[in-house]
Design a protein around this motif. Structure first.
Motif, PDB file in Angstrom:
ATOM      1  N   PHE A  80       0.749  -1.125  -0.007  1.00 20.12           N
ATOM      2  CA  PHE A  80      -0.055  -0.119   0.067  1.00 20.12           C
ATOM      3  C   PHE A  80       0.891   1.270   0.182  1.00 20.12           C
ATOM      4  CE2 PHE A  80      -2.865  -3.279   1.943  1.00 20.12           C
ATOM      5  CZ  PHE A  80      -4.154  -2.920   0.986  1.00 20.12           C
ATOM      6  N   PHE A  81       2.051   1.382   0.896  1.00 24.34           N
ATOM      7  CA  PHE A  81       3.065   2.490   0.844  1.00 24.34           C
ATOM      8  C   PHE A  81       3.677   2.558  -0.150  1.00 24.34           C
ATOM      9  CE2 PHE A  81       1.238   2.566   4.753  1.00 24.34           C
ATOM     10  CZ  PHE A  81       1.652   3.623   5.760  1.00 24.34           C
ATOM     11  N   ALA A  82       4.090   1.400  -0.959  1.00 27.48           N
ATOM     12  CA  ALA A  82       5.253   1.655  -2.156  1.00 27.48           C
ATOM     13  C   ALA A  82       4.471   1.071  -3.384  1.00 27.48           C
ATOM     14  CB  ALA A  82       6.366   0.872  -1.711  1.00 27.48           C
ATOM     15  N   THR A 222      12.411   3.545  -2.569  1.00 25.70           N
ATOM     16  CA  THR A 222      13.301   3.395  -1.299  1.00 25.70           C
ATOM     17  C   THR A 222      12.775   4.467  -0.267  1.00 25.70           C
ATOM     18  OG1 THR A 222      15.337   3.405  -2.394  1.00 25.70           O
ATOM     19  CG2 THR A 222      15.522   4.082  -0.387  1.00 25.70           C
ATOM     20  N   LEU A 223      12.214   5.678  -0.437  1.00 27.72           N
ATOM     21  CA  LEU A 223      11.575   6.223   0.346  1.00 27.72           C
ATOM     22  C   LEU A 223      10.217   5.755   0.935  1.00 27.72           C
ATOM     23  CD1 LEU A 223      12.247   9.820  -1.183  1.00 27.72           C
ATOM     24  CD2 LEU A 223      13.390   8.766   0.803  1.00 27.72           C
ATOM     25  N   THR A 224       9.396   5.185   0.005  1.00 26.36           N
ATOM     26  CA  THR A 224       7.912   4.565   0.442  1.00 26.36           C
ATOM     27  C   THR A 224       8.383   3.404   1.078  1.00 26.36           C
ATOM     28  OG1 THR A 224       7.911   3.605  -1.857  1.00 26.36           O
ATOM     29  CG2 THR A 224       6.833   5.718  -1.480  1.00 26.36           C
ATOM     30  N   VAL A 225       9.173   2.539   0.804  1.00 20.48           N
ATOM     31  CA  VAL A 225       9.581   1.252   1.832  1.00 20.48           C
ATOM     32  C   VAL A 225       9.740   1.514   3.013  1.00 20.48           C
ATOM     33  CG1 VAL A 225      10.964  -0.656   1.868  1.00 20.48           C
ATOM     34  CG2 VAL A 225       9.804  -0.243  -0.334  1.00 20.48           C
ATOM     35  N   ILE A 226      10.610   2.630   3.123  1.00 21.77           N
ATOM     36  CA  ILE A 226      11.171   2.966   4.601  1.00 21.77           C
ATOM     37  C   ILE A 226      10.019   3.379   5.244  1.00 21.77           C
ATOM     38  CG2 ILE A 226      12.594   4.578   5.884  1.00 21.77           C
ATOM     39  CD1 ILE A 226      14.566   4.550   3.697  1.00 21.77           C
ATOM     40  N   ALA A 227       9.043   4.230   4.591  1.00 27.06           N
ATOM     41  CA  ALA A 227       7.970   4.647   5.353  1.00 27.06           C
ATOM     42  C   ALA A 227       6.896   3.751   5.611  1.00 27.06           C
ATOM     43  CB  ALA A 227       7.194   5.922   4.435  1.00 27.06           C
ATOM     44  N   ALA A 228       7.059   2.651   5.026  1.00 23.68           N
ATOM     45  CA  ALA A 228       5.860   1.382   5.169  1.00 23.68           C
ATOM     46  C   ALA A 228       6.272   0.783   6.270  1.00 23.68           C
ATOM     47  CB  ALA A 228       5.778   0.799   4.122  1.00 23.68           C
ATOM     48  N   LEU A 229       7.720   0.388   6.405  1.00 23.70           N
ATOM     49  CA  LEU A 229       8.267  -0.553   7.539  1.00 23.70           C
ATOM     50  C   LEU A 229       8.406   0.465   8.631  1.00 23.70           C
ATOM     51  CD1 LEU A 229      10.899  -2.392   5.409  1.00 23.70           C
ATOM     52  CD2 LEU A 229       8.729  -3.298   6.318  1.00 23.70           C
ATOM     53  N   LYS A 230       8.457   1.592   8.544  1.00 26.19           N
ATOM     54  CA  LYS A 230       8.783   2.388  10.082  1.00 26.19           C
ATOM     55  C   LYS A 230       7.684   3.101  10.553  1.00 26.19           C
ATOM     56  CE  LYS A 230      10.283   7.052   8.254  1.00 26.19           C
ATOM     57  NZ  LYS A 230       9.364   7.771   8.883  1.00 26.19           N
ATOM     58  N   THR A 231       6.457   2.793  10.013  1.00 28.01           N
ATOM     59  CA  THR A 231       5.142   3.321  10.284  1.00 28.01           C
ATOM     60  C   THR A 231       4.577   3.254  11.731  1.00 28.01           C
ATOM     61  OG1 THR A 231       4.093   3.244   8.015  1.00 28.01           O
ATOM     62  CG2 THR A 231       2.567   3.482   9.899  1.00 28.01           C
TER      63      THR A 231
END
Length: 294
Positions: A80-82, A222-231
């Motif tokens: 959903f985020f990436a 890269t930015l969106t995967v980080i955002a998904a995992l650190k939500t």
């Protein structure tokens, strides 16, 4: 003396320039990471004397069903985020770039606006939208789909996708703006040559546009995967990990174990594991992006 002047300054001079920046980096990043790894090897409640347990906390990350579920939810949020923002962003950027829309700067601002908002604000707004008497259910009833209305954030099946769609809304604008910037530097002559050869919009996209923005796409992923995992903040504000543990994610588990349950060592092991997964996934994305851009 003349020979020394021609040879330039001593080798330690460049290191001296780098030293202040490295010192800040070490104090605010390397030391906390090292301290987290150290704490992850202990059974500690944050107050009393800790007990060394070695890798037991890391074994718990693998064996504890709640923690396994939390990491699984994080992987779902990557879609959903990436994944969805990448697909939607490519489509939107391609249409906006090809159509030469008037007021493109305004559209970019509107699309990027969710990135400016704090996720706490976004979470509060969407929590009201998803409420049983909120706008989402009101819209469904207005178009004759009242049977689909539900308490979205309290539904064990739909709570995680509902939160994920908020991430899609937030990240799509970022991806679109990044890809628009990449598409803007593609020479127009390439498109003209493709059209002379009889290429249509779809063939132009896959033959010219997509290969040209692979670098920007890698950055966006890269930015969106980080955002998904650190939500964390979005989950905390909307569901607090519920219903049950259906929307729990690793970052929320770090908070829950450290500050609610007093399991600081376990929380540190989850945080270190999460950091390692983020590093490996984004290393893979970077490698693929570099290889395909050559």
């Amino acid at each position: 003396m003349a020979d020394r002047t021609r040879l330039g300054p001593p080798r330690w001079v460049p290191l001296a320039y780098l030293a202040p920046g490295f010192a800040v980096y070490a104090v605010f990043l390397l030391y906390p990471v090292g301290r987290s790894v150290h704490l992850s090897l202990y059974d500690w409640d944050g107050l009393t004397l800790g007990r060394f347990v070695g890798l037991a906390n890391y074994a718990e990350v693998v064996t504890d069903p709640r923690l396994r579920a939390a990491f699984g939810h994080a992987l779902v949020l990557i879609v959903f985020f990436a994944g969805l923002p990448a697909a939607l962003g490519l489509a939107l950027a391609a249409v906006l770039n090809r159509a030469a829309v008037r007021g493109l700067g305004f559209f970019r601002t509107v699309l990027f606006l969710p990135q400016v908002l704090a996720l706490v604000v976004v979470g509060v707004a969407w929590r009201h939208l998803y409420a049983p008497d909120g706008s989402v259910n009101a819209l469904l009833r207005a178009v004759g789909l009242g049977g689909l209305a539900r308490a979205w954030l309290g539904d064990t099946t739909w709570a995680l996708p509902a939160v994920g769609l908020v991430g899609t809304w937030v990240q799509t604008g970022l991806v679109t703006v990044l890809l628009l910037a990449g598409m803007g530097r593609v020479p127009g002559e390439l498109y003209e040559a493709a059209r002379i050869d009889g290429a249509g919009p779809v063939r132009e996209f896959f033959a010219i546009t997509l290969p040209s923005v692979r670098g920007e796409l890698a950055v966006a992923l890269t930015l969106t995967v980080i955002a998904a995992l650190k939500t964390f903040d979005l989950i905390y504000v909307t569901t607090s990990g519920g219903p049950g543990d259906r929307t729990s994610v690793p970052a929320f588990e770090v908070y829950n174990r450290a500050f609610r349950l007093g399991e600081v060592g376990s929380a540190a092991s989850v945080g270190v594991t999460l950091a390692a997964i983020i590093f490996l996934i984004n290393l893979g994305i970077g490698r693929v992006g570099e290889r395909r851009s050559r």
